[in-house]
Design a protein around this motif. Structure first.
Motif, mmCIF file in Angstrom:
data_model
loop_
_atom_site.group_PDB
_atom_site.id
_atom_site.type_symbol
_atom_site.label_atom_id
_atom_site.label_comp_id
_atom_site.label_asym_id
_atom_site.label_seq_id
_atom_site.Cartn_x
_atom_site.Cartn_y
_atom_site.Cartn_z
ATOM 1 N N GLU A 137 9.042 -11.775 -4.104
ATOM 2 C CA GLU A 137 9.447 -10.725 -3.180
ATOM 3 C C GLU A 137 8.360 -9.670 -3.083
ATOM 4 O OE1 GLU A 137 13.582 -8.624 -1.946
ATOM 5 O OE2 GLU A 137 13.169 -8.748 -4.096
ATOM 6 N N ILE A 138 7.961 -9.387 -1.852
ATOM 7 C CA ILE A 138 6.953 -8.365 -1.581
ATOM 8 C C ILE A 138 7.658 -7.196 -0.912
ATOM 9 C CG2 ILE A 138 4.792 -7.836 -0.400
ATOM 10 C CD1 ILE A 138 4.169 -10.834 -0.453
ATOM 11 N N VAL A 139 7.719 -6.058 -1.599
ATOM 12 C CA VAL A 139 8.441 -4.888 -1.105
ATOM 13 C C VAL A 139 7.457 -3.896 -0.489
ATOM 14 C CG1 VAL A 139 9.992 -2.993 -1.702
ATOM 15 C CG2 VAL A 139 10.208 -5.195 -2.873
ATOM 16 N N LEU A 140 7.756 -3.496 0.743
ATOM 17 C CA LEU A 140 6.924 -2.535 1.469
ATOM 18 C C LEU A 140 7.688 -1.228 1.594
ATOM 19 C CD1 LEU A 140 5.758 -4.892 4.373
ATOM 20 C CD2 LEU A 140 4.742 -4.617 2.104
ATOM 21 N N SER A 141 7.095 -0.141 1.122
ATOM 22 C CA SER A 141 7.764 1.156 1.162
ATOM 23 C C SER A 141 6.788 2.243 1.576
ATOM 24 C CB SER A 141 8.392 1.477 -0.203
ATOM 25 O OG SER A 141 7.408 1.419 -1.224
ATOM 26 N N GLU A 142 7.335 3.427 1.880
ATOM 27 C CA GLU A 142 6.514 4.550 2.311
ATOM 28 C C GLU A 142 5.679 5.072 1.132
ATOM 29 O OE1 GLU A 142 5.131 7.028 5.378
ATOM 30 O OE2 GLU A 142 6.548 5.340 5.463
ATOM 31 N N ALA A 143 4.400 5.280 1.391
ATOM 32 C CA ALA A 143 3.497 5.749 0.341
ATOM 33 C C ALA A 143 3.153 7.216 0.560
ATOM 34 C CB ALA A 143 2.230 4.912 0.328
ATOM 35 N N VAL A 144 3.032 7.945 -0.538
ATOM 36 C CA VAL A 144 2.653 9.356 -0.461
ATOM 37 C C VAL A 144 1.156 9.485 -0.214
ATOM 38 C CG1 VAL A 144 2.582 11.547 -1.712
ATOM 39 C CG2 VAL A 144 4.527 9.987 -2.017
ATOM 40 N N GLN A 145 0.387 8.634 -0.874
ATOM 41 C CA GLN A 145 -1.062 8.659 -0.722
ATOM 42 C C GLN A 145 -1.522 7.480 0.117
ATOM 43 O OE1 GLN A 145 -2.484 8.656 -4.748
ATOM 44 N NE2 GLN A 145 -2.095 10.829 -5.059
ATOM 45 N N LYS A 146 -2.746 7.551 0.603
ATOM 46 C CA LYS A 146 -3.309 6.494 1.435
ATOM 47 C C LYS A 146 -3.459 5.208 0.631
ATOM 48 C CE LYS A 146 -7.087 5.607 4.681
ATOM 49 N NZ LYS A 146 -8.331 6.139 5.278
ATOM 50 N N GLN A 147 -3.062 4.096 1.226
ATOM 51 C CA GLN A 147 -3.080 2.796 0.561
ATOM 52 C C GLN A 147 -3.899 1.798 1.375
ATOM 53 O OE1 GLN A 147 -1.389 2.171 -2.403
ATOM 54 N NE2 GLN A 147 -0.647 4.278 -2.504
ATOM 55 N N ALA A 148 -4.272 0.704 0.719
ATOM 56 C CA ALA A 148 -4.972 -0.376 1.437
ATOM 57 C C ALA A 148 -4.035 -1.014 2.453
ATOM 58 C CB ALA A 148 -5.460 -1.418 0.437
ATOM 59 N N GLN A 149 -4.599 -1.480 3.559
ATOM 60 C CA GLN A 149 -3.792 -2.095 4.606
ATOM 61 C C GLN A 149 -3.875 -3.620 4.586
ATOM 62 O OE1 GLN A 149 -5.301 1.088 7.743
ATOM 63 N NE2 GLN A 149 -3.550 -0.037 8.566
ATOM 64 N N LYS A 150 -4.909 -4.160 3.954
ATOM 65 C CA LYS A 150 -5.056 -5.617 3.871
ATOM 66 C C LYS A 150 -4.803 -6.073 2.437
ATOM 67 C CE LYS A 150 -8.363 -6.031 7.692
ATOM 68 N NZ LYS A 150 -7.435 -6.785 8.550
ATOM 69 N N HIS A 151 -3.986 -7.132 2.306
ATOM 70 C CA HIS A 151 -3.604 -7.620 0.982
ATOM 71 C C HIS A 151 -3.683 -9.147 0.953
ATOM 72 C CE1 HIS A 151 -1.931 -3.669 -0.255
ATOM 73 N NE2 HIS A 151 -1.714 -3.550 1.040
ATOM 74 N N SER A 152 -3.845 -9.688 -0.253
ATOM 75 C CA SER A 152 -3.891 -11.139 -0.426
ATOM 76 C C SER A 152 -3.271 -11.487 -1.774
ATOM 77 C CB SER A 152 -5.331 -11.640 -0.356
ATOM 78 O OG SER A 152 -5.380 -13.050 -0.493
ATOM 79 N N ASN A 153 -2.368 -12.485 -1.768
ATOM 80 C CA ASN A 153 -1.706 -12.931 -2.989
ATOM 81 C C ASN A 153 -1.761 -14.446 -3.095
ATOM 82 O OD1 ASN A 153 -0.660 -10.214 -2.458
ATOM 83 N ND2 ASN A 153 0.763 -10.608 -4.125
#
Length: 231
Positions: free
Chosen positions: A71-87
């Motif tokens: 399960e990959i959970v996406l939530s609101e971040a307070v600080q800037k996060q990476a937009q591209k991910h790989s698993n």
């Protein structure tokens, strides 16, 4: 009172307007889709991975559930996060289950794969397909990109009765080994892709019989419970 009333009404309208703007912003944020696109891939060695892009200020956390699903959970971040991910992921008893959960709106995307671990596969089960990928595009369509081995004949059809995109593979002379198709989801809001491997066997009586195996099978939808595989 007559002089105060217009001022009171004006202030009331200002506060109401600010409140309405704030509510609209909160509603927009709540309904925002954080998952922009993703690509499920299987390489020539049978290894699975998924690349995905999310919108700005999205926090990403990956969990392993008790049923071996991911399960990959996406939530609101307070600080800037990476937009591209790989698993990278592994098959569990010939299955791979990946779910995206968007915390802000409760939206769920479920990906289920039925495949056979090439390391332990019987000879011939995966001899046709070399690699493949399925990409969810931002416009809602999907792109199927796959490569077959040499001397493999490929036939691409849509099974309207079962609402399944079928890629039929068999031994044959064909120069093309790389294929790409744009796919739309079915009326049931699910995408189903089956690679159908056809085998022809000759017995001692010189009779030819055919057997087929549907692997890998990829189903993508909103609910995991609805992604039942058919024989």
């Amino acid at each position: 009172m007559n002089k105060i009333t217009p001022l009171f009404l004006a202030l009331t309208l200002i506060f109401a307007s600010c409140s309405s703007t704030e509510n609209d912003a909160e509603l927009l944020q709540k309904n925002e889709t954080k998952l922009k696109s993703y690509t499920l891939k299987r390489d020539a060695n049978g290894r699975y991975s998924i690349d995905f892009d999310v919108k700005e200020n999205t926090e990403v956390n990956t969990f392993k559930n008790s049923d071996k699903s991911n399960e990959i959970v996406l939530s609101e971040a307070v600080q800037k996060q990476a937009q591209k991910h790989s698993n990278n992921f592994n098959l569990e008893n010939d299955f791979l289950k990946i779910g995206f959960l968007e915390d802000n709106n409760g939206k769920k995307t479920q990906i289920t794969v039925e495949d056979e671990n090439i390391t332990f596969a019987k000879k011939g089960v995966t001899e046709f397909l070399n690699n493949y990928s399925v990409t969810k595009n931002e416009d809602g369509t999907f792109t199927l990109d796959f490569q077959v081995n040499n001397n493999v004949q490929t036939e691409f059809i849509y099974n309207e009765l079962k609402e399944i995109y079928e890629v039929h593979l068999s031994i044959g002379l064909c120069k093309n080994t790389k294929f790409i198709r744009t796919l739309n989801v079915s009326s049931s809001k699910q995408l189903k892709i089956d690679f159908v491997n056809h085998k022809f066997n000759k017995n001692k009586m010189a009779r030819t019989s055919e057997s087929s195996t549907r692997k890998p099978k990829v189903h993508i939808g909103n609910e995991l419970a609805s992604l039942d595989f058919e024989s």
